[in-house]
Motif scaffolding. Structure first.
Motif, PDB file in Angstrom:
ATOM      1  N   GLY A  11      23.168  17.208  65.853  1.00  0.00           N
ATOM      2  CA  GLY A  11      24.311  17.120  67.136  1.00  0.00           C
ATOM      3  C   GLY A  11      25.201  18.505  66.784  1.00  0.00           C
ATOM      4  O   GLY A  11      24.865  19.525  66.318  1.00  0.00           O
ATOM      5  N   THR A  12      26.350  18.454  67.786  1.00  0.00           N
ATOM      6  CA  THR A  12      26.964  19.922  67.660  1.00  0.00           C
ATOM      7  C   THR A  12      27.746  19.755  66.092  1.00  0.00           C
ATOM      8  O   THR A  12      27.842  20.893  65.663  1.00  0.00           O
ATOM      9  CB  THR A  12      28.181  19.647  68.672  1.00  0.00           C
ATOM     10  N   ASP A  13      28.242  18.751  65.578  1.00  0.00           N
ATOM     11  CA  ASP A  13      29.108  18.874  64.265  1.00  0.00           C
ATOM     12  C   ASP A  13      28.183  18.512  63.119  1.00  0.00           C
ATOM     13  O   ASP A  13      28.827  18.645  61.995  1.00  0.00           O
ATOM     14  CB  ASP A  13      30.174  17.972  64.407  1.00  0.00           C
ATOM     15  N   TRP A  34      27.688  16.707  57.425  1.00  0.00           N
ATOM     16  CA  TRP A  34      28.613  17.610  58.210  1.00  0.00           C
ATOM     17  C   TRP A  34      28.548  19.120  58.036  1.00  0.00           C
ATOM     18  O   TRP A  34      28.288  19.404  56.927  1.00  0.00           O
ATOM     19  CB  TRP A  34      30.052  17.255  58.185  1.00  0.00           C
ATOM     20  N   TYR A  35      28.131  19.863  58.813  1.00  0.00           N
ATOM     21  CA  TYR A  35      27.800  21.291  58.719  1.00  0.00           C
ATOM     22  C   TYR A  35      29.188  21.978  58.302  1.00  0.00           C
ATOM     23  O   TYR A  35      30.316  22.313  58.932  1.00  0.00           O
ATOM     24  CB  TYR A  35      27.627  21.990  60.257  1.00  0.00           C
ATOM     25  N   PRO A  36      29.126  22.545  57.048  1.00  0.00           N
ATOM     26  CA  PRO A  36      30.278  23.021  56.122  1.00  0.00           C
ATOM     27  C   PRO A  36      30.763  24.268  56.880  1.00  0.00           C
ATOM     28  O   PRO A  36      32.097  24.604  56.793  1.00  0.00           O
ATOM     29  CB  PRO A  36      29.983  23.401  54.822  1.00  0.00           C
ATOM     30  N   ARG A  37      29.773  25.216  57.152  1.00  0.00           N
ATOM     31  CA  ARG A  37      30.422  26.447  57.729  1.00  0.00           C
ATOM     32  C   ARG A  37      31.094  26.342  59.136  1.00  0.00           C
ATOM     33  O   ARG A  37      31.908  26.832  59.714  1.00  0.00           O
ATOM     34  CB  ARG A  37      29.158  27.357  57.846  1.00  0.00           C
ATOM     35  N   LEU A  56      21.908  27.987  57.811  1.00  0.00           N
ATOM     36  CA  LEU A  56      22.027  27.202  56.485  1.00  0.00           C
ATOM     37  C   LEU A  56      22.430  25.946  56.780  1.00  0.00           C
ATOM     38  O   LEU A  56      22.160  25.027  55.858  1.00  0.00           O
ATOM     39  CB  LEU A  56      22.713  28.013  55.376  1.00  0.00           C
ATOM     40  N   ASP A  57      23.592  25.874  57.842  1.00  0.00           N
ATOM     41  CA  ASP A  57      23.993  24.314  57.846  1.00  0.00           C
ATOM     42  C   ASP A  57      22.876  23.450  58.127  1.00  0.00           C
ATOM     43  O   ASP A  57      23.175  22.187  57.809  1.00  0.00           O
ATOM     44  CB  ASP A  57      24.941  24.485  58.839  1.00  0.00           C
ATOM     45  N   HIS A  58      22.114  23.830  59.080  1.00  0.00           N
ATOM     46  CA  HIS A  58      20.902  23.110  59.316  1.00  0.00           C
ATOM     47  C   HIS A  58      19.948  22.872  58.216  1.00  0.00           C
ATOM     48  O   HIS A  58      19.428  21.689  58.089  1.00  0.00           O
ATOM     49  CB  HIS A  58      20.259  23.444  60.818  1.00  0.00           C
ATOM     50  N   ILE A  59      19.527  23.710  57.517  1.00  0.00           N
ATOM     51  CA  ILE A  59      18.610  23.497  56.529  1.00  0.00           C
ATOM     52  C   ILE A  59      19.021  22.814  55.461  1.00  0.00           C
ATOM     53  O   ILE A  59      18.351  21.818  55.017  1.00  0.00           O
ATOM     54  CB  ILE A  59      18.095  24.876  55.954  1.00  0.00           C
TER      55      ILE A  59
END
Length: 559
Positions: A11-13, A34-37, A56-59
């Motif tokens: 998702g977006t977040d 939750w994507y930290p960056r 990297l947020d996704h990986i």
């Protein structure tokens, strides 16, 4: 023998993984990252409508969530037969010749233009306008006709053109580009030949002007008139595309070892979240599935003999097999839905954030407790007060274009507006106007489908807004004058991906059969209230009058 499938929903977040028993359909575990960056809004600038995310947020999220569901469920990872990934879109990523995201290479790790260009990034409005002008007047095929006839700044070619014009270094280093759902699938599989990799039919057809009638993507001649880089890029992309019930490849040895899975685990072709969400909600003919979160995506399927070669004006595309193989998937949506209400919350929260929460009178513990209490009650209290206002009262009229208009007739240059304000207009009155606006925007979409011959008999709501706000759902039922069912699962897109994974792994023969077992049940249904219909029709008329004025007398006049 035990067998399980995993649906991964970006998702977006955040990214969410769901592990499902392929026989019973039971959701055994879910995990969220939750994507930290992104949470720090790195690489973003809201004032420029620039929204970028680091790969990297996704990986990192992929590894954490898949490991999480295996650990929480206690199942043997060797029994996971298939994985499918769905993502937002269009969210293209620049890559090197070997398919490495450019942001993971030296010199580009902090460059916003090397990041994933998120769906809600609207920096390419100029380029989208150029594509529309070119498609209409270049003398050849109108490549936008199966995408509603209007190309959006949210989509693949507009974003790429904008980036390569703005950043010479990225232009020279980006060998190719991949949709978010494609790059995440590609990173998981063993065979890493970029040229033969199976790209998503959903992503290509809805956002990149791919259509089998003209042999795939737009011609090099057409793309060259847009930018020479785009013409060159054409040969580094693809001609064929694939539906998500097909196998993209088997998981790589590296990822199998890292995640504790068998090397025989099948990775299905990727897709978009709304389309997999429709599958997770057991979509069927004449049912419009609304994925309601920060924005909406509206999905409906139609047999070939109904749609045929007819094109539906002003939507986000009609693509063979983008939802259910063997049927045409049609997409529409609103650029902002929950975001409209989140914006209002942020406006009202300014004095809290800058005065109350900085008070020297309160302790840190009191401030934290107060923040938690306000967050919990904010929208709920506004909703209760707004619902209590009689629809016949003097209610402001608002437009839902806080982030432009996706459909019908994409125009990201449009801005929101509010009229009919008075000294008696309080926060709940404005909130009610905003709720009305997002529902009226939905009705414009339904009306367009009906005008174009696509029959809609019922609406299925999925996502956080659908499950959490009875007030919004009842308003929507009254506005549309049709029943609305709400999917019981919080994870309908991930469930839809699990359905695709199960078919790709050979556990089911087709998507419809698999969705009957693995798809979500329904937890609520809202019916139109006859006594409210006339009042909402009057409010809708005022919405149309304001929208016409803003579009014709303000936006066009000041272009």
């Amino acid at each position: 023998m035990e067998s399980y499938v995993i649906g991964l929903d970006y998702g977006t977040d955040s990214v969410r993984a769901v592990l499902v028993d392929s026989k019973s359909g039971k959701e055994l575990a879910s995990d969220t990252f939750w994507y930290p960056r992104w949470k720090k809004q790195l690489f973003c600038d809201a004032s420029l409508n620039r929204f970028r995310q680091h790969p990297l947020d996704h990986i990192e999220g992929l590894e954490k969530t898949i490991k999480g569901v295996i650990e929480k469920s206690g199942v043997n990872g060797e029994a996971v037969k298939g994985i499918c990934i769905d993502t937002t879109g269009s969210s293209p990523v620049p890559v090197t010749k070997d398919g490495t995201p450019l942001a993971l290479t030296d010199g580009f790790k902090d460059n916003p233009n090397a990041m994933m260009i998120l769906w809600k990034d609207h920096t390419a409005i100029k380029e989208a306008n150029e594509i529309n002008e070119l498609a209409e007047n270049w003398g050849g095929e109108n490549y936008t006709k199966y995408e509603g006839g209007i190309y959006s700044s949210e989509w693949f070619w507009a974003k790429i053109t904008h980036i390569v014009r703005e950043d010479e270094a990225v232009k020279n280093a980006a060998y190719s580009w991949m949709e978010h759902c494609d790059i995440m699938t590609y990173l998981l599989i063993e065979d890493t030949d970029l040229a033969s990799f199976k790209r998503s039919r959903c992503g290509a057809g809805h956002k990149a002007m791919w259509h089998e009638s003209w042999g795939g993507l737009p011609s090099e001649e057409f793309l060259g008139k847009l930018h020479p880089y785009c013409a060159d890029l054409r040969s580094k992309l693809y001609d064929e595309t694939y539906t998500s019930d097909e196998v993209a490849g088997k998981i790589s040895k590296e990822w199998a070892s890292k995640l504790g899975l068998s090397e025989d685990t099948v990775i299905a072709v990727g897709t978009f979240d709304a389309h997999s969400g429709a599958v997770g909600a057991k979509v069927e003919e004449h049912a419009l599935v609304r994925v309601m979160g920060t924005s909406t995506c509206d999905i409906i399927v139609s047999p070939y003999n109904v749609v045929g070669d007819n094109t539906v004006k002003g939507i986000c595309g009609q693509v063979d097999g983008s939802v259910i193989p063997g049927m045409v998937g049609l997409e529409a949506g609103q650029s902002a839905f929950g975001d409209v209400l989140a914006w209002f919350k942020n406006v009202l929260s300014w004095p809290l954030n800058h005065l109350v929460y900085n008070s020297e009178i309160l302790s840190e513990e009191q401030i934290a407790a107060l923040k938690a209490e306000v967050d919990k009650k904010f929208i709920a209290e506004l909703s209760a007060e707004a619902e209590a206002i009689d629809i016949s009262d003097s209610i402001p009229v608002a437009l839902d274009w806080i982030n432009g208009r996706r459909t019908p007739d994409a125009n990201q240059e449009l801005k929101s507006a509010i009229s009919n304000l008075s000294l008696g207009s309080k926060a709940p009155h404005i909130f009610k106007a905003l709720v009305n606006s997002i529902c009226f925007g939905a009705k414009e979409i339904v009306d367009r489908f009906k005008e174009e011959g696509v029959e809609i008999k019922t609406v299925i709501g999925i996502g956080g807004v659908a499950r959490k706000s009875a007030y919004i759902m009842q308003t929507l039922a009254n506005t549309l004058n049709m029943p609305i069912k709400v999917a019981a699962s919080d994870e309908a897109p991930a469930l839809g991906s699990a359905v695709y994974a199960a078919v790709a792994a050979g556990l089911y023969d087709d998507v419809i059969t698999a969705s009957k077992t693995l798809g979500s049940d329904f937890e609520a249904e809202y019916y139109p209230q006859p006594e409210m219909l006339v009042a909402y029709e009057k409010q809708m008329a005022a919405y149309k009058e304001l929208s016409h004025f803003v579009e014709e007398s303000i936006t066009k006049k000041h272009k």
